[in-house]
Scaffold this motif. Structure first.
Motif, PDB file in Angstrom:
ATOM      1  N   SER A  25      -8.245   6.056   1.096  1.00 31.54           N
ATOM      2  CA  SER A  25      -8.984   4.897   1.931  1.00 31.54           C
ATOM      3  C   SER A  25      -8.745   5.632   3.524  1.00 31.54           C
ATOM      4  N   ASN A  26      -9.658   5.501   4.189  1.00 29.08           N
ATOM      5  CA  ASN A  26      -9.023   5.551   5.650  1.00 29.08           C
ATOM      6  C   ASN A  26      -7.756   4.356   5.945  1.00 29.08           C
ATOM      7  N   ALA A  27      -8.606   3.655   5.637  1.00 28.97           N
ATOM      8  CA  ALA A  27      -7.431   2.512   6.030  1.00 28.97           C
ATOM      9  C   ALA A  27      -6.843   1.702   4.757  1.00 28.97           C
ATOM     10  N   LYS A  28      -5.399   1.267   5.157  1.00 27.03           N
ATOM     11  CA  LYS A  28      -5.336   0.773   4.163  1.00 27.03           C
ATOM     12  C   LYS A  28      -5.948  -0.825   3.537  1.00 27.03           C
ATOM     13  N   CYS A  29      -5.494  -1.033   2.375  1.00 33.10           N
ATOM     14  CA  CYS A  29      -6.387  -2.311   2.059  1.00 33.10           C
ATOM     15  C   CYS A  29      -6.108  -3.566   3.081  1.00 33.10           C
ATOM     16  N   TYR A  30      -6.607  -4.714   2.734  1.00 28.93           N
ATOM     17  CA  TYR A  30      -5.906  -6.262   2.494  1.00 28.93           C
ATOM     18  C   TYR A  30      -5.411  -7.307   1.359  1.00 28.93           C
ATOM     19  N   ASN A  31      -4.915  -6.056   0.847  1.00 33.86           N
ATOM     20  CA  ASN A  31      -4.520  -6.821  -1.166  1.00 33.86           C
ATOM     21  C   ASN A  31      -5.645  -7.696  -1.774  1.00 33.86           C
ATOM     22  N   THR A  32      -6.848  -7.137  -1.266  1.00 35.21           N
ATOM     23  CA  THR A  32      -7.911  -8.049  -2.447  1.00 35.21           C
ATOM     24  C   THR A  32      -8.209  -6.832  -2.491  1.00 35.21           C
ATOM     25  N   LEU A  33      -9.366  -7.662  -3.879  1.00 38.87           N
ATOM     26  CA  LEU A  33      -9.783  -6.411  -4.920  1.00 38.87           C
ATOM     27  C   LEU A  33     -10.788  -6.518  -4.588  1.00 38.87           C
ATOM     28  N   ALA A  34     -11.736  -6.591  -3.613  1.00 37.38           N
ATOM     29  CA  ALA A  34     -12.909  -5.703  -2.922  1.00 37.38           C
ATOM     30  C   ALA A  34     -12.442  -5.070  -1.724  1.00 37.38           C
ATOM     31  N   THR A  35     -11.157  -5.110  -1.691  1.00 38.23           N
ATOM     32  CA  THR A  35     -10.911  -3.497  -0.096  1.00 38.23           C
ATOM     33  C   THR A  35      -9.807  -3.407  -0.691  1.00 38.23           C
ATOM     34  N   CYS A  36      -9.942  -2.702  -2.629  1.00 37.97           N
ATOM     35  CA  CYS A  36      -8.235  -1.922  -2.967  1.00 37.97           C
ATOM     36  C   CYS A  36      -9.408  -0.847  -2.959  1.00 37.97           C
ATOM     37  N   PRO A  37      -8.887   0.449  -3.091  1.00 36.20           N
ATOM     38  CA  PRO A  37      -9.642   1.696  -3.227  1.00 36.20           C
ATOM     39  C   PRO A  37      -8.870   2.013  -4.868  1.00 36.20           C
ATOM     40  N   TYR A  60       0.742  -0.976   0.046  1.00 34.03           N
ATOM     41  CA  TYR A  60       0.003   0.120  -0.076  1.00 34.03           C
ATOM     42  C   TYR A  60       0.942   1.406   0.489  1.00 34.03           C
ATOM     43  N   GLY A  61       0.790   2.214  -0.969  1.00 37.02           N
ATOM     44  CA  GLY A  61       1.659   3.808  -1.220  1.00 37.02           C
ATOM     45  C   GLY A  61       2.733   3.618  -1.660  1.00 37.02           C
ATOM     46  N   VAL A  62       2.974   1.751  -2.049  1.00 39.84           N
ATOM     47  CA  VAL A  62       5.258   2.102  -2.072  1.00 39.84           C
ATOM     48  C   VAL A  62       4.876   1.675  -3.678  1.00 39.84           C
ATOM     49  N   GLY A  63       6.172   2.248  -4.193  1.00 38.95           N
ATOM     50  CA  GLY A  63       6.103   1.903  -5.666  1.00 38.95           C
ATOM     51  C   GLY A  63       4.730   2.004  -6.390  1.00 38.95           C
ATOM     52  N   ALA A  64       4.379   0.876  -7.308  1.00 37.52           N
ATOM     53  CA  ALA A  64       3.761   0.725  -8.288  1.00 37.52           C
ATOM     54  C   ALA A  64       1.997   1.665  -7.637  1.00 37.52           C
ATOM     55  N   CYS A  65       1.825   1.550  -6.596  1.00 39.05           N
ATOM     56  CA  CYS A  65       0.852   0.924  -5.412  1.00 39.05           C
ATOM     57  C   CYS A  65       0.970   2.974  -5.515  1.00 39.05           C
ATOM     58  N   PRO A  66      -0.285   3.299  -5.659  1.00 36.06           N
ATOM     59  CA  PRO A  66      -0.474   4.851  -5.923  1.00 36.06           C
ATOM     60  C   PRO A  66      -1.586   5.219  -5.088  1.00 36.06           C
ATOM     61  N   ALA A  67      -1.866   4.380  -4.364  1.00 35.25           N
ATOM     62  CA  ALA A  67      -2.809   4.947  -3.080  1.00 35.25           C
ATOM     63  C   ALA A  67      -2.195   5.378  -1.893  1.00 35.25           C
ATOM     64  N   VAL A  68      -3.402   6.524  -1.293  1.00 34.73           N
ATOM     65  CA  VAL A  68      -2.664   7.695  -0.696  1.00 34.73           C
ATOM     66  C   VAL A  68      -3.521   7.595   0.428  1.00 34.73           C
ATOM     67  N   LEU A  69      -2.885   7.113   1.629  1.00 32.28           N
ATOM     68  CA  LEU A  69      -3.684   6.889   3.353  1.00 32.28           C
ATOM     69  C   LEU A  69      -4.212   8.363   3.758  1.00 32.28           C
ATOM     70  N   GLY A  70      -5.518   8.211   4.127  1.00 34.40           N
ATOM     71  CA  GLY A  70      -6.391   9.329   4.416  1.00 34.40           C
ATOM     72  C   GLY A  70      -7.072   9.858   2.582  1.00 34.40           C
ATOM     73  N   GLN A  71      -6.576   9.865   1.420  1.00 40.48           N
ATOM     74  CA  GLN A  71      -6.644  10.255   0.547  1.00 40.48           C
ATOM     75  C   GLN A  71      -7.966   9.427   0.041  1.00 40.48           C
TER      76      GLN A  71
END
Length: 833
Positions: free
Chosen positions: A37-49, A24-35
């Motif tokens: 999603s409020n919480a990190k994902c569980y590395n599954t498609l259903a929880t991926c922001p 989450y938020g590292v390298g190829a993952c562009p997710a930004v915590l707080g922006q």
């Protein structure tokens, strides 16, 4: 791992789920915590922001029984494993087409869990490092409800089961079908991979998304597809398709479709904008193993890695036939394979231990494998039941499908029906009643009577007497001695003959279920008839209904594997059947085509059967007239019949390969068409301007030559060409030529145009001619008799006429050097070397 006495008992499974490889938020993952999603994902498609960046990799989660103790990287929540083995279909058409699916049911207990193995960030959840809300995984919720909320997409993922005693560990593979009971008694249910070929998951052809962009009339040959770009996305550059009830062939460039032939099924109709242009699947002379492989790998999610294609090809090499079908609308892959399995004589099943799909033909026992005897069978475990529902006394196989768009079970939609009856099985002394099996075959094409009859014979030989369903147990130690789908000899004291002795029988293994210490075997008695020897069996092709332009090689390759030196291909034209060329001129009614050297070809023409070139068709005449008096213009032209070709008679047989002929019917060249005639005279006739036109099409040659037509186009000033006491009305006689029948000669007639002005005496013009009959078989057409064209007091008359070409006869034989006559019989026409 639990123990049972001195043995360790293994019961565990791996469930494969997709987990993202990124952090989450590292390298190829562009997710930004707080922006994002409020919480990190569980590395599954259903929880991926940021699902566009989701990068999955299958990961196994291993579950064991709690009594096995806590082991690293394993989850101790498995409470029960129930395994139901795959079962091969019994080939009577009464079972599910693909047999019974293997099934595993894994039952678990729900429990608290610290989310290790299933959450990459489980150690960060309690201190807000992984975002909000913060929680302690071991104290919040339980394993299965949380797991389901995070993993909604699991269908078709791998499920691996390992069971065994001691070092004898067996691994089985399934795919996840469903999960249930998450808050009480969680279960995961797996099926064997053939489940992926079920009706709701696999259709052939795939439903097409292209629609007509505008209305299509009955005569249009060009259409455009919508939405834009769908042509390149879904359609090949050529093929066949259905539009409503009409079946067509086409070529494509971009979204533009050119209809190269309409009404392949005999139906031509108009269509509305937004009607679906459904691509068809065409199978043209393909071995069964190739057909099934194509259906499973291209029209279902079954992975190609599960199919040992080379083993299939080797096993099915005993089947000499190939199969042909037009599948015009989306159809269940399971049903298509089931139809073919019954008609070609094979079974399909998942071998969960070998982890591959088996394709097993009906075949004799392998004597090298050995006989199943009481030394292997668990005492008192044999159970025998008469399978009355499988008995057959009559088989009706309808084949040569006419219209692939209508439902498969329409009786009138087949050219022929092969009916075989084992009447002795219906005697009062035996079973006293008929048992009918009716087969509607899309796979056996026209001319496949011998293939249909072979199918009927095989089914009757196996099922005219009631087979027995046999169940028995063997020791688990013999797990490698019995294989799913194989045919075996069996001899046991528990099945006896009339003398009380062990009866030698042949069985086919339909199912094997592994239990703690035994194998439960499900078998069917095989009352066997050997399949044809592909290397030596004569290939018979029967022309059982009228047909045009028959090519023996094409018909052979739609039914059989390629013929080799020493093979005999026999073609039989049934009594009363007419084989004709489709057009006059260069077409042939019957061609051998090209075979490998050494292949023996035999043609048998039955009594009252006819092979004939088509009679030539009279030339069509077009007359165009325009203007009046000084502006008067006209033209004549003659054209070939667009459907039936030229005035020349069609040819009968072209032998491009050595051919033995046994002729008890008639072989003949087509007769030529007679000539047609058109004449015109015009000028001033006393006080009026006069026009006389006489036209008659030529008569067609025998057989089936069509008469020439006359198209007469006249444009003029309506105020000038009106009836009046002194004329100004053209005298016209327009007659189409007569067509011939199978044996009837098309007749000509004598015609006359006479125009007379009575108010001023004997002032007239006159045109007269006689068109003669068309040519009889193997005869030239006849030339028109021009009788007269004359006038009396017609001022400055213009007289003109044309005579259309007559036709020469067609050949009876072309390639006499390749012909051997066993019986020459009646041959009418030239036999050219």
């Amino acid at each position: 791992m639990a123990t049972d006495g001195d043995y360790d008992i293994t019961r565990e499974l791996d469930l494969y789920f997709d987990f993202c490889q990124l952090e989450y938020g590292v390298g190829a993952c562009p997710a930004v915590l707080g922006q994002d999603s409020n919480a990190k994902c569980y590395n599954t498609l259903a929880t991926c922001p940021v699902p566009d960046s989701y990068d999955p990799m299958p990961k196994p989660l291993t579950f064991v029984r709690p009594e096995d103790g806590v082991e690293a990287n394993k989850i101790p929540s498995l409470t029960q494993l129930t395994i139901q083995a795959s079962r091969l279909a019994g080939f009577t058409g009464k079972e599910s087409p693909l047999g019974e699916r293997g099934k595993v049911t894994a039952t678990f207990k729900d429990h608290a869990w610290d989310d290790s193995l299933v959450d990459k960030y489980h150690l960060e959840r309690a201190d807000f490092t992984a975002g909000q809300p913060a929680y302690e995984p071991i104290e919040t919720g339980t394993f299965w409800p949380k797991f389901r909320a995070r993993n909604q997409f699991y269908n078709g993922r791998d499920l691996i089961v390992r069971t065994g005693i001691g070092d004898d560990i067996r691994t089985r593979k399934y795919v996840i079908e469903t999960m249930e009971g998450f808050n009480s008694s969680p279960k995961v249910i797996g099926k064997d991979p053939l489940k992926l070929a079920d009706d709701d998951r696999a259709q052939c052809p795939i439903a097409s998304g292209g629609q007509l962009a505008s209305d299509l009339s009955e005569t249009d040959t060009t259409l455009f597809l919508q939405p834009g770009g769908i042509g390149d996305e879904e359609y090949p550059t050529s093929g066949r398709a259905s539009i409503g009830k009409e079946y067509v062939s086409f070529t494509r460039s971009g979204d533009q479709i050119t209809l190269t032939e309409r009404g392949l099924n005999g139906t031509v109709e108009s269509h509305d904008a937004n009607d679906t242009f459904q691509l068809a699947k065409v199978v043209d002379g393909v071995p069964p193993a190739d057909i099934v492989y194509d259906l499973l790998t291209n029209f279902s999610p079954v992975p190609a890695s599960a199919i040992p294609k080379a083993e299939w090809d080797d096993a099915m090499s005993i089947v000499p036939n190939v199969y042909t079908a037009d599948i015009a609308k989306p159809t269940s892959v399971k049903d298509l394979i089931g139809e073919l399995a019954e008609q070609a004589g094979f079974g399909i099943a998942w071998d969960d231990l070998a982890q591959k799909i088996l394709m097993v033909p009906v075949q004799p026992p392998d004597e090298s494998v050995g006989t199943i005897t009481d030394d292997m069978i668990v005492a008192d475990s044999v159970r025998v039941k008469d399978a009355q529902n499988k008995r057959i006394s009559r088989v009706w196989t309808a084949f040569g499908q006419i219209d692939p768009v209508v439902d498969l079970d329409e009786d009138a939609n087949y050219r022929q029906v092969a009916i075989d009856v084992e009447s002795s099985a219906e005697d009062v002394e035996r079973y006293a009643q008929p048992k009918i099996r009716k087969i509607f075959s899309r796979w056996i094409p026209q001319f496949g009577l011998s293939v249909a009859q072979d199918l009927n014979s095989r089914l009757l030989a196996r099922f005219q007497d009631t087979p027995r369903d046999i169940k028995f147990n063997v020791s688990r130690n013999d797990i490698d001695q019995i294989k799913l789908g194989e045919t075996r000899f069996m001899r046991t004291e528990q099945i006896q003959n009339r003398f009380g002795q062990p009866e030698d029988i042949i069985i086919r293994i339909l199912g094997i279920e592994e239990k703690e210490d035994i194998l439960a075997v499900d078998a069917e008695e095989q009352l066997y008839i050997a399949p044809p020897d592909a290397a030596t069996e004569e290939r018979t092709i029967v022309i059982g209904s009228d047909t045009n332009n028959f090519n023996l090689r094409d018909a052979h390759d739609n039914l059989f594997q390629p013929a080799q030196a020493g093979d005999t291909v026999r073609c039989i034209v049934s009594p009363g059947v007419v084989v004709c060329s489709d057009r006059g001129g260069s077409d042939y009614a019957f061609e051998t085509g090209s075979f490998a050297p050494g292949v023996n070809l035999v043609l048998e023409v039955s009594n009252n059967a006819i092979i004939s070139g088509r009679g030539g068709s009279g030339k069509n005449i077009e007359i165009d007239i325009s203007g009046f008096e000084s502006n008067f213009n006209y033209s004549f032209s003659q054209l070939d019949n667009p459907q039936r070709g030229s005035a020349e008679g069609g040819n009968c047989i072209r032998a491009g390969h050595p051919l033995t002929i046994k002729n008890q019917g008639v072989i003949q060249g087509g007769g030529g068409a007679s000539s047609g005639f058109a004449a015109l005279i015009h000028g001033s006739l006393s006080a009026s301007w006069a026009l006389g036109v006489l036209a008659q099409g030529g008569a067609g040659g025998v057989p089936f030559g069509e008469g020439g037509t006359v198209t007469y186009n006249r444009t003029y000033d309506a105020d000038q060409w009106v009836p009046s006491p002194d004329g100004n009305v053209p005298a016209e006689v327009i007659i189409n030529g007569q067509s011939s029948g199978l044996n009837s000669v098309a007749q000509g007639n004598q015609t006359r145009v006479l125009r007379r002005t009575f108010s001023e005496g004997n002032v007239w013009f006159d045109i007269e001619n006689q068109t003669l009959s068309g040519g009889d078989v193997a005869e030239r057409g006849r030339n028109i008799n021009f009788i007269r064209q004359r006038t009396n007091s017609l001022t400055s008359p213009t007289l003109d006429n044309i005579t259309t070409n007559l036709g020469t006869p067609g050949l009876a034989i072309n390639g006499l050097r390749n012909i051997t006559y066993a019986v020459k019989g009646t041959i009418i026409g030239e036999e050219r070397f």
